[in-house]
Enzyme design. Structure first.
Site, mmCIF file in Angstrom:
data_model
loop_
_atom_site.group_PDB
_atom_site.id
_atom_site.type_symbol
_atom_site.label_atom_id
_atom_site.label_comp_id
_atom_site.label_asym_id
_atom_site.label_seq_id
_atom_site.Cartn_x
_atom_site.Cartn_y
_atom_site.Cartn_z
ATOM 1 N N ASP A 89 0.734 -1.254 -0.026
ATOM 2 C CA ASP A 89 0.030 -0.111 -0.023
ATOM 3 C C ASP A 89 1.012 1.364 -0.017
ATOM 4 O O ASP A 89 1.838 1.229 0.468
ATOM 5 C CB ASP A 89 -0.797 0.113 1.136
ATOM 6 C CG ASP A 89 -0.168 0.262 2.632
ATOM 7 O OD1 ASP A 89 1.047 -0.736 2.726
ATOM 8 O OD2 ASP A 89 -0.441 0.917 3.270
ATOM 9 N N GLU A 90 0.258 2.313 -0.365
ATOM 10 C CA GLU A 90 0.778 3.603 -0.226
ATOM 11 C C GLU A 90 2.271 3.803 -0.646
ATOM 12 O O GLU A 90 3.151 4.430 -0.094
ATOM 13 C CB GLU A 90 0.630 4.249 1.136
ATOM 14 C CG GLU A 90 -0.552 4.334 1.747
ATOM 15 C CD GLU A 90 -0.990 4.910 3.259
ATOM 16 O OE1 GLU A 90 -1.360 5.958 3.332
ATOM 17 O OE2 GLU A 90 0.094 4.201 4.031
ATOM 18 N N VAL A 91 2.428 3.501 -1.819
ATOM 19 C CA VAL A 91 3.721 3.470 -2.576
ATOM 20 C C VAL A 91 3.871 4.884 -3.286
ATOM 21 O O VAL A 91 3.055 5.318 -4.265
ATOM 22 C CB VAL A 91 4.165 2.382 -3.534
ATOM 23 C CG1 VAL A 91 5.482 2.493 -4.408
ATOM 24 C CG2 VAL A 91 4.006 1.161 -2.935
#
Length: 539
Positions: free
Chosen positions: A332-334
Site C-alpha cells: 500500500d501507499e507507494v
C-alpha cells in the site's frame, strides 16, 4: 384477629414473591450476557450453585482429546480462576479427584489437534448444554472447545453475597466469519511483550482469532532477524531494548496458539520500508535531485535483482518462524516520486515497456513478491492497492480493504469479489481514530455484506479486522483505546446480524462485558456514566 394475621401473612408472602421474581429476574440478566452473542442461546430461571472446591473439568470417555492434551489442559487451568475470580486457591479440580456432588464441565472433542496450530479452515463451532447439575461441551475441534469454554465462563455470575451461579442454558454456536482479526502496529511505537500477550488474552475473551502483527514499518524495524541481524540492530529504535527476539516471537505464537489465535505476520513493501534501508544497504531506491543523488531514499528498488534475492532469503526465514499458512505482503501507499527521479529506474521502465506508468512497476514488484511467497508454500494477503493497480496476482491471493468512503468500500467489495478474490474488510474499523462519545455504535452497526453482488460473491468476504495503528498509541493507552470498542466489531464478525442489530439492546450487555474485562485485568474504557461492582484493580 385471625383474619388480620392471615391477611398480613398473605401480604408478606406477596411481597416476598415479588422480591424473589425481581431477584431472579436480576439474576437472569447475566444468563444472556455472553459476548459476542451466540448464534442460538436459550436459558431458564433454574440455576445451580457452583462451589470452586467441588468443580471439575473432565474429558468425556469418547472424546478424541484426553488428559495430556496440552491445549485443553492449559485452558482448564486458565479458565478456573476466570470463572471463580475471588477464589484464591485458584486451581481447577483434577479429573481423578473425588467429590460427592461435583459440578462437572464435560468436554467432548471429535477431532484432537492438541499440538497443532489453528488455520484458516479450523472449525470453531460448539454446543454447550448446562443442565442436570453439569455442563456438556461438544465441539468438532479443540478450537471450538476453547470458544465454548469462554462462553461457559461468561455464563457464571455472582450474587451480592459472593455465591457463584450458572443458569440452565443451551447454546449452539459458530462464527459468522472465519477471519476475525486485530492489527497491532509495533513499528511506530514499540509495544512491550506483556502488552501484546495481554491483548491476546482480551482477544480470546472476545473470540477474535487472528493477530495481525504489523511488526515493521518506516519508523523502526524491531523484528530481530537471524538471517539479517543488521535490520534490527540498525533499524530498531534501540538494538536491545526495542526489539522482538526469536524467543519473543515464539512466545507470542505459543501464547496465541493456546487461545486459538493465528499470528499473521506483515512485512510491508515496497513502500513503508525506510527502516529497512538502515541495515540493508542497496535495498532502497536512491532519490535524485536533477542529475545528482539527493541523499534520501524511496521505496525498495524494484529495478535491482538483488532486491528480490534479499526478499527471498528474508521471507524464507519469516515463513519458517511464523507457522501460519498466510503471510501479509502489504503493497500500500507507494510514493512514485523517488522512482521517477532515479535514472536507473527510468531506464528499467523503458526496458520493460512500462512507459511512464509507474503502477506497472509496482505491479511487477508485487507479482514477484507473491511468487516468492507462493514458492515458500504460503498464501499472500495484500492491501487493496495491489488490486486497484490491476496487478496480476494468483486468484487465491486475499485482498485487504483499508480505505474509502462507505460508497467506495461497497464498490471495492463488489469489484474484488466479482473478480473472484477473497477479501478482508478493515476500513470501517480503524479504531485508532477516536471520537468523543459512544463511537462503539458506528463499529457495531457496520454491515460487511451490504454491497451489490451475488451470494457467491458475498461468500468471498471471509471476515474483517480491527486496526490499531500506532502513531498515537503505545503500551500506556493501547488497552483502553482498544477495548471495549473492538468488542463491538467482535460481535459483528461472530454473531448473527439480525439478532444483534440494535445498539439499544447491545448497550447493557456491552457494559456488563466491559466490567467483566476489567475484572479479568483488561483496562477497558467506560462506555458512559456508571460503575462496575468490581472496578479495575491495577490502577
Amino acid at each position: 384477629m385471625e383474619e388480620k394475621t392471615i391477611s398480613n401473612s398473605r401480604r408478606c408472602y406477596k411481597q416476598w414473591l415479588c422480591f424473589m421474581v425481581l431477584f431472579m429476574s436480576f439474576s437472569v440478566i447475566y444468563v444472556d450476557a455472553v459476548w459476542p452473542m451466540p448464534q442460538m442461546i436459550s436459558s431458564s430461571m433454574a440455576r445451580y450453585t457452583l462451589n470452586p472446591r467441588e468443580f471439575i473439568f473432565q474429558y468425556s470417555s469418547g472424546s478424541s482429546a484426553q488428559p495430556g492434551c496440552s491445549l485443553l489442559d492449559s485452558a482448564f487451568e486458565r479458565y478456573f480462576p476466570l470463572i471463580f475470580t475471588d477464589y484464591r486457591a485458584a486451581r481447577p479440580r483434577q479429573h481423578n479427584e473425588w467429590f460427592r456432588f461435583p459440578f462437572t464441565v464435560v468436554v467432548h472433542v471429535e477431532r484432537a489437534e492438541c499440538e497443532g496450530y489453528p488455520d484458516a479452515d479450523s472449525s470453531e463451532s460448539y454446543k454447550l448444554s448446562v443442565c442436570s447439575g453439569q455442563a456438556a461441551l461438544r465441539a468438532e475441534t479443540v478450537w471450538g472447545a476453547l470458544r465454548g469454554l469462554e462462553s461457559f465462563s461468561q455464563l457464571v455470575y455472582q450474587d451480592d453475597f459472593g455465591e457463584y451461579f450458572v443458569n440452565e442454558t443451551e447454546i449452539e454456536d459458530f462464527p459468522r466469519f472465519q477471519f476475525r482479526g486485530i492489527l497491532l502496529d509495533t513499528s511506530r511505537h514499540y509495544l512491550p511483550l506483556h502488552a501484546i500477550l495481554k491483548t491476546l488474552d482480551a482477544m480470546s475473551y472476545n473470540k477474535f482469532n487472528v493477530f495481525h502483527w504489523h511488526i515493521v514499518d518506516d519508523p523502526s524495524f524491531p523484528y530481530q532477524s537471524s538471517t539479517f541481524p543488521d535490520l534490527s540492530s540498525k533499524g530498531a529504535f534501540h538494538p536491545s531494548t526495542h526489539v522482538y527476539t526469536q524467543i519473543d516471537v515464539k512466545r507470542v505464537i505459543a501464547h496465541a496458539r493456546l487461545r486459538g489465535i493465528r499470528v499473521l505476520a506483515e512485512f510491508d513493501s515496497p513502500g513503508h520500508t525506510q527502516s529497512w534501508g538502515k541495515g540493508q544497504p542497496g535495498l532502497l531506491t536512491p532519490c535524485y535531485k536533477g542529475t545528482v543523488p539527493s541523499g534520501t531514499f524511496g521505496p525498495v528498488n524494484p529495478a535491482n535483482s538483488s532486491s528480490y534475492k534479499f526478499m527471498t532469503h528474508l521471507f524464507k526465514e519469516v515463513t519458517s518462524v511464523f507457522p501460519d499458512s498466510y503471510v501479509h505482503l502489504g503493497g500500500d501507499e507507494v510514493d512514485f516520486t523517488c522512482w521517477k527521479s532515479n535514472p536507473d529506474v527510468r531506464g528499467f521502465m523503458l526496458k520493460m515497456g512500462f512507459g511512464t506508468d509507474y503502477t506497472k512497476l509496482e505491479s511487477y514488484y508485487m507479482e514477484n513478491m507473491v511468487n516468492i511467497t507462493k514458492g515458500l508454500n504460503k498464501t499472500a494477503i495484500v492491501w487493496q492497492d495491489v488490486f486497484d493497480y490491476h496487478e496480476k496476482i494468483p486468484v487465491d491471493t486475499v485482498l485487504h480493504i483499508w480505505k474509502g468512503s462507505p460508497g467506495q468500500i461497497q464498490q471495492e467489495l463488489s469489484s474484488i469479489t466479482l473478480a473472484g478474490y477473497r477479501v478482508i474488510l478493515a476500513a470501517p474499523w480503524y479504531i485508532n481514530h477516536i471520537d468523543y462519545g459512544q463511537d462503539w455504535e458506528k463499529y457495531y452497526t457496520i454491515q460487511p455484506l451490504n454491497f451489490t453482488g451475488t451470494e457467491q460473491q458475498k461468500k468471498l468476504v471471509i471476515g474483517g479486522e480491527v486496526c490499531m495503528w500506532g502513531e498515537y498509541v503505545d503500551a500506556t493507552n493501547l488497552s483502553p483505546r482498544l477495548w471495549p470498542r473492538a468488542s463491538a466489531a467482535g460481535e459483528r464478525l461472530w454473531s448473527d446480524e439480525k439478532m444483534t442489530s440494535s445498539v439499544i439492546d447491545a448497550f447493557p450487555r456491552l457494559v456488563d462485558f466491559r466490567c467483566r474485562l476489567l475484572r479479568r485485568g483488561i483496562q477497558a474504557e467506560p462506555l458512559f456514566v456508571g460503575h462496575c461492582r468490581h472496578e479495575y484493580q491495577g490502577i
